[in-house]
Design an enzyme around this catalytic site. Structure first.
Site, PDB file in Angstrom:
ATOM      1  N   LYS A 184       0.854  -1.191   0.000  1.00 34.62           N
ATOM      2  CA  LYS A 184       0.000   0.000   0.000  1.00 34.62           C
ATOM      3  C   LYS A 184       0.886   1.236   0.000  1.00 34.62           C
ATOM      4  O   LYS A 184       1.533   1.571   0.991  1.00 34.62           O
ATOM      5  CB  LYS A 184      -0.906   0.056   1.219  1.00 34.62           C
ATOM      6  CG  LYS A 184      -1.990   1.141   1.040  1.00 34.62           C
ATOM      7  CD  LYS A 184      -2.513   1.711   2.326  1.00 34.62           C
ATOM      8  CE  LYS A 184      -1.568   2.686   2.941  1.00 34.62           C
ATOM      9  NZ  LYS A 184      -1.452   3.987   2.159  1.00 34.62           N
ATOM     10  N   GLU A 260      10.995   1.641   9.579  1.00 35.67           N
ATOM     11  CA  GLU A 260      11.909   2.729   9.223  1.00 35.67           C
ATOM     12  C   GLU A 260      11.142   4.018   9.519  1.00 35.67           C
ATOM     13  O   GLU A 260      10.185   4.331   8.808  1.00 35.67           O
ATOM     14  CB  GLU A 260      12.272   2.644   7.739  1.00 35.67           C
ATOM     15  CG  GLU A 260      12.888   1.336   7.293  1.00 35.67           C
ATOM     16  CD  GLU A 260      14.344   1.234   7.724  1.00 35.67           C
ATOM     17  OE1 GLU A 260      14.850   2.156   8.361  1.00 35.67           O
ATOM     18  OE2 GLU A 260      14.962   0.202   7.433  1.00 35.67           O
ATOM     19  N   CYS A 294      14.139  11.330   5.130  1.00 33.67           N
ATOM     20  CA  CYS A 294      14.238  10.992   6.555  1.00 33.67           C
ATOM     21  C   CYS A 294      15.646  11.203   7.096  1.00 33.67           C
ATOM     22  O   CYS A 294      15.855  11.309   8.282  1.00 33.67           O
ATOM     23  CB  CYS A 294      13.839   9.543   6.759  1.00 33.67           C
ATOM     24  SG  CYS A 294      14.921   8.432   5.835  1.00 33.67           S
ATOM     25  N   GLU A 396      10.608  16.594  14.508  1.00 34.60           N
ATOM     26  CA  GLU A 396      10.838  16.434  13.059  1.00 34.60           C
ATOM     27  C   GLU A 396       9.891  17.370  12.296  1.00 34.60           C
ATOM     28  O   GLU A 396       8.680  17.324  12.495  1.00 34.60           O
ATOM     29  CB  GLU A 396      10.592  14.991  12.630  1.00 34.60           C
ATOM     30  CG  GLU A 396      10.792  14.783  11.125  1.00 34.60           C
ATOM     31  CD  GLU A 396      10.506  13.372  10.687  1.00 34.60           C
ATOM     32  OE1 GLU A 396       9.367  12.901  10.861  1.00 34.60           O
ATOM     33  OE2 GLU A 396      11.440  12.713  10.182  1.00 34.60           O
TER      34      GLU A 396
HETATM   35  N1  LIG Z   1      13.518   5.839   8.328  1.00 34.65           N
HETATM   36  C1  LIG Z   1      13.286   5.850   7.032  1.00 34.65           C
HETATM   37  O1  LIG Z   1      13.923   5.129   6.240  1.00 34.65           O
HETATM   38  C2  LIG Z   1      12.219   6.766   6.478  1.00 34.65           C
HETATM   39  C3  LIG Z   1      12.154   6.915   5.097  1.00 34.65           C
HETATM   40  C4  LIG Z   1      11.182   7.775   4.571  1.00 34.65           C
HETATM   41  C5  LIG Z   1      10.302   8.465   5.397  1.00 34.65           C
HETATM   42  N2  LIG Z   1      10.387   8.275   6.741  1.00 34.65           N
HETATM   43  C6  LIG Z   1       9.481   9.001   7.619  1.00 34.65           C
HETATM   44  O2  LIG Z   1       8.148   9.005   7.057  1.00 34.65           O
HETATM   45  C7  LIG Z   1       7.475  10.211   7.430  1.00 34.65           C
HETATM   46  C8  LIG Z   1       6.896  10.869   6.198  1.00 34.65           C
HETATM   47  O3  LIG Z   1       6.097   9.929   5.522  1.00 34.65           O
HETATM   48  P1  LIG Z   1       4.505   9.924   5.683  1.00 34.65           P
HETATM   49  O4  LIG Z   1       4.001  11.282   5.996  1.00 34.65           O
HETATM   50  O5  LIG Z   1       3.937   9.201   4.508  1.00 34.65           O
HETATM   51  O6  LIG Z   1       4.324   9.015   6.991  1.00 34.65           O
HETATM   52  P2  LIG Z   1       2.948   8.455   7.572  1.00 34.65           P
HETATM   53  O7  LIG Z   1       3.308   7.669   8.759  1.00 34.65           O
HETATM   54  O8  LIG Z   1       1.929   9.531   7.681  1.00 34.65           O
HETATM   55  O9  LIG Z   1       2.404   7.457   6.420  1.00 34.65           O
HETATM   56  C9  LIG Z   1       3.240   6.446   5.905  1.00 34.65           C
HETATM   57  C10 LIG Z   1       2.358   5.353   5.327  1.00 34.65           C
HETATM   58  O10 LIG Z   1       1.628   4.755   6.388  1.00 34.65           O
HETATM   59  C11 LIG Z   1       0.246   4.717   6.097  1.00 34.65           C
HETATM   60  N3  LIG Z   1      -0.465   4.778   7.370  1.00 34.65           N
HETATM   61  C12 LIG Z   1      -0.752   5.881   8.101  1.00 34.65           C
HETATM   62  N4  LIG Z   1      -1.403   5.532   9.241  1.00 34.65           N
HETATM   63  C13 LIG Z   1      -1.513   4.160   9.217  1.00 34.65           C
HETATM   64  C14 LIG Z   1      -2.100   3.184  10.093  1.00 34.65           C
HETATM   65  N5  LIG Z   1      -2.688   3.544  11.227  1.00 34.65           N
HETATM   66  N6  LIG Z   1      -2.041   1.873   9.742  1.00 34.65           N
HETATM   67  C15 LIG Z   1      -1.444   1.505   8.580  1.00 34.65           C
HETATM   68  N7  LIG Z   1      -0.882   2.375   7.705  1.00 34.65           N
HETATM   69  C16 LIG Z   1      -0.913   3.684   8.038  1.00 34.65           C
HETATM   70  C17 LIG Z   1       0.045   5.898   5.174  1.00 34.65           C
HETATM   71  O11 LIG Z   1      -1.138   5.756   4.417  1.00 34.65           O
HETATM   72  C18 LIG Z   1       1.311   5.839   4.331  1.00 34.65           C
HETATM   73  O12 LIG Z   1       1.165   4.888   3.299  1.00 34.65           O
HETATM   74  C19 LIG Z   1       8.526  11.087   8.102  1.00 34.65           C
HETATM   75  O13 LIG Z   1       8.413  10.981   9.502  1.00 34.65           O
HETATM   76  C20 LIG Z   1       9.852  10.462   7.667  1.00 34.65           C
HETATM   77  O14 LIG Z   1      10.899  10.674   8.590  1.00 34.65           O
HETATM   78  C21 LIG Z   1      11.337   7.447   7.311  1.00 34.65           C
HETATM   79  O1  LIG Z   2      13.584   9.338   3.387  1.00 35.75           O
HETATM   80  C1  LIG Z   2      14.286   8.393   3.741  1.00 35.75           C
HETATM   81  C2  LIG Z   2      15.186   7.744   2.851  1.00 35.75           C
HETATM   82  C3  LIG Z   2      15.470   6.430   2.961  1.00 35.75           C
HETATM   83  C4  LIG Z   2      16.365   5.867   2.045  1.00 35.75           C
HETATM   84  C5  LIG Z   2      16.557   4.513   1.945  1.00 35.75           C
HETATM   85  O2  LIG Z   2      15.840   3.638   2.629  1.00 35.75           O
HETATM   86  C6  LIG Z   2      17.585   4.007   1.032  1.00 35.75           C
HETATM   87  O3  LIG Z   2      18.378   4.804   0.485  1.00 35.75           O
HETATM   88  O4  LIG Z   2      17.595   2.769   0.846  1.00 35.75           O
END
Ligand SMILES: NC(=O)c1ccc[n+]([C@@H]2O[C@H](COP(=O)([O-])OP(=O)(O)OC[C@H]3O[C@@H](n4cnc5c(N)ncnc54)[C@H](O)[C@@H]3O)[C@@H](O)[C@H]2O)c1
Ligand SMILES: O=C/C=C/C=C(\O)C(=O)O
Length: 492
Positions: A184, A260, A294, A396
């Site tokens: 998803k 992640e 991230c 963040e």
């Molecule tokens: N650590 C990493 O590798 C990494 C990489 C990319 C983004 N991020 C983090 O992601 C965030 C930004 O992404 P975002 O706004 O899409 O995050 P988000 O948590 O709002 O949503 C991420 C995904 O989770 C789904 N989702 C939301 N609530 C849910 C629930 N209760 N059950 C199941 N699925 C659910 C959303 O529809 C979406 O597909 C930032 O905090 C960023 O730091 C982390």
């Molecule tokens: O926004 C977060 C980026 C994550 C990147 C990776 O997971 C990657 O480079 O494999």
């Protein structure tokens, strides 16, 4: 312009059991460049998610569950070939959903989509398992060896910031290890995932091996997926608080999870650093993808002797950043992903001033005088002067902004960097490699870059500590997560 002459908007559908199906409800895809309604997306209800999971279970009992590692590796290479063949379409899909610079979509997002499939195809084919020659009381010994088997059906939930990169980062190893997948994507970035489903279909994977459902999180497709009893493992990338919600949803079934999550990453610049390289590196780690990575540095610590000079250099380069259309020549930054996210980032721009920040650059919204004023653009921004416990320095923001603070000593820098609920990444700039080897292990993070940022070897472990994640993916760490491992002991 009369709407009758407007081209029909794409209708993005689910992909279940080898076929695209429309759902009942739909939701709008809005361009972050100009606020236009660019597509309609099917929203999966619980029955649609159930159909996807059942298709995946059926695939595991059918041909896909009987594939060999070599057959799966070949399939992953066919998927990579398929993305390559439709490279420009994937670029257009990423750019339409996110407004990112075209050159970034080409060199990072789509390129990494291909690399992810090729990397795990090759890793899976060459990966070894363990074997131990063991002693025994009778002196005849024993052999202990491990085998990897598929987990079963893996639920993959991905975010909007690097849509194709992060979705394929999970799909590739999950399929390589013989699992069936229900993915998803974020509601904000459905287009490249839908194109990927076409490529996977055309690569000849059996129906049900890969399934895609669109929708939101809580009370929608995301929650229906994580709570489904047919899901054996969940791999999630997104906000830390969402990770906690998902952890609760899967706890009763003890599903395997890989998270992640969020970050509030630091960059630390010592006075002995290569000054120009450090400025260029911190500009990249602060403003790449409009700060929506991230791994971006929202906290920058600079050793006192070069602090003023460093802030001045960052100010000059930040004010020179070109913010504009995705396809503009030399554009550095596009809009944020959505008007909602822009409002969140702007709320921190206002909060910073209330918390006493000095706004060194930016702090508002660019004025274009055209359709982009209806988009989700913000100015790249630099702050100084905030205390370490300010919300803008601890929470963040996930936008093109960083706070720069001076420090007096190495120990002080390490203490302040580690004083965070997060622990994902850190970028360390110094010419003294003894210092680099001394400081890097002290950083409470999953990833430390020295004199670079976001240089990726896909064989390395990737993940965060504290509120930034659970587990590691990358290389054999992915093979271990996406496999059930059995140890077998043979008495000799
Ligand atoms: N650590 C990493 O590798 C990494 C990489 C990319 C983004 N991020 C983090 O992601 C965030 C930004 O992404 P975002 O706004 O899409 O995050 P988000 O948590 O709002 O949503 C991420 C995904 O989770 C789904 N989702 C939301 N609530 C849910 C629930 N209760 N059950 C199941 N699925 C659910 C959303 O529809 C979406 O597909 C930032 O905090 C960023 O730091 C982390
Ligand atoms: O926004 C977060 C980026 C994550 C990147 C990776 O997971 C990657 O480079 O494999």
């Amino acid at each position: 312009m009369s709407t009758s002459s407007a081209p029909p908007r794409p209708q993005l559908r689910h992909f279940i059991n080898g076929e695209f199906i429309a759902g009942g409800k739909t939701f709008r895809n809005i361009s972050p460049v100009n606020g236009e309604h660019i597509a309609d997306i099917a929203e999966a209800d619980a029955a649609t998610v159930d159909a996807a999971v059942k298709a995946a279970q059926s695939a595991m009992r059918g041909p896909w569950g009987r594939t060999t590692m070599s057959e799966r590796a070949a399939a992953l290479h066919r998927i990579a070939d398929g993305i390559q063949a439709r490279f420009d379409e994937f670029v257009a899909a990423e750019v339409a959903d996110t407004g990112r610079p075209v050159h970034q979509a080409r060199t990072l997002d789509v390129a990494r989509g291909i690399a992810n499939f090729r990397t795990f195809a090759d890793l899976a084919r060459s990966a070894n398992t363990d074997l131990f020659q063991s002693e025994s009381a009778d002196g005849l010994g024993a052999l202990n060896y491990t085998v990897r088997k598929p987990l079963g059906v893996v639920g993959i939930i991905s975010p909007w910031n690097l849509p194709l990169l992060l979705l394929t980062w999970k799909i590739a190893p999950a399929l390589a290890c013989g699992n069936a997948v229900v993915a998803k994507p974020s509601e904000e970035s459905p287009s490249s995932a839908t194109l990927l489903a076409e490529v996977i279909r055309d690569a000849g994977l059996p129906p049900g091996a890969f399934n895609l459902v669109h929708g939101f999180g809580g009370g929608s497709a995301g929650e229906f997926l994580t709570r489904h009893p047919g899901i054996d493992a969940v791999t999630f990338t997104g906000e830390s608080r969402t990770g906690a919600t998902i952890m609760k949803a899967v706890a009763d079934d003890m599903k395997e999870v890989s998270f992640e999550l969020g970050g509030k990453n630091a960059a630390v610049v010592f006075a002995d650093a290569d000054f120009d390289a450090a400025v260029a590196g911190v500009m990249r780690s602060s403003f790449t993808n409009s700060g929506q990575v991230c791994l971006c540095s929202e906290r920058v610590y600079v050793e006192r002797p070069i602090f003023e000079r460093f802030v001045a250099a960052m100010k000059e380069k930040t004010q020179a950043l070109k913010v504009g259309y995705p396809a503009e020549d030399n554009v550095d930054m596009g809009p944020l992903i959505s008007h909602g996210h822009r409002d969140k980032v702007l709320s921190y721009y206002r909060l910073a001033e209330q918390e006493g920040a000095t706004v060194v650059a930016g702090g508002g919204v660019p004025h274009f005088g055209d359709e982009r004023d209806r988009g989700a653009y913000v100015q790249p921004t630099i702050w100084t002067g905030l205390p370490d416990d300010a919300r803008c320095v601890t929470e963040e923001i996930f936008g093109p902004v960083c706070h720069i603070a001076p420090f007096e000593s190495e120990d002080e820098a390490v203490r302040r960097i580690n004083d965070s609920q997060y622990g994902l990444a850190c970028a360390l700039w110094t010419s003294d490699l003894k210092r680099a080897h001394r400081v890097a292990p002290q950083i409470e993070a999953g990833l430390v870059w020295v004199n670079t940022w976001y240089l990726r070897d896909l064989r390395t472990p990737f993940g965060g500590v504290k509120q930034s994640g659970l587990g590691r993916e990358g290389g054999r760490y992915s093979l271990d997560f996406y496999s059930e491992i059995t140890n077998i002991c043979i008495k000799l």
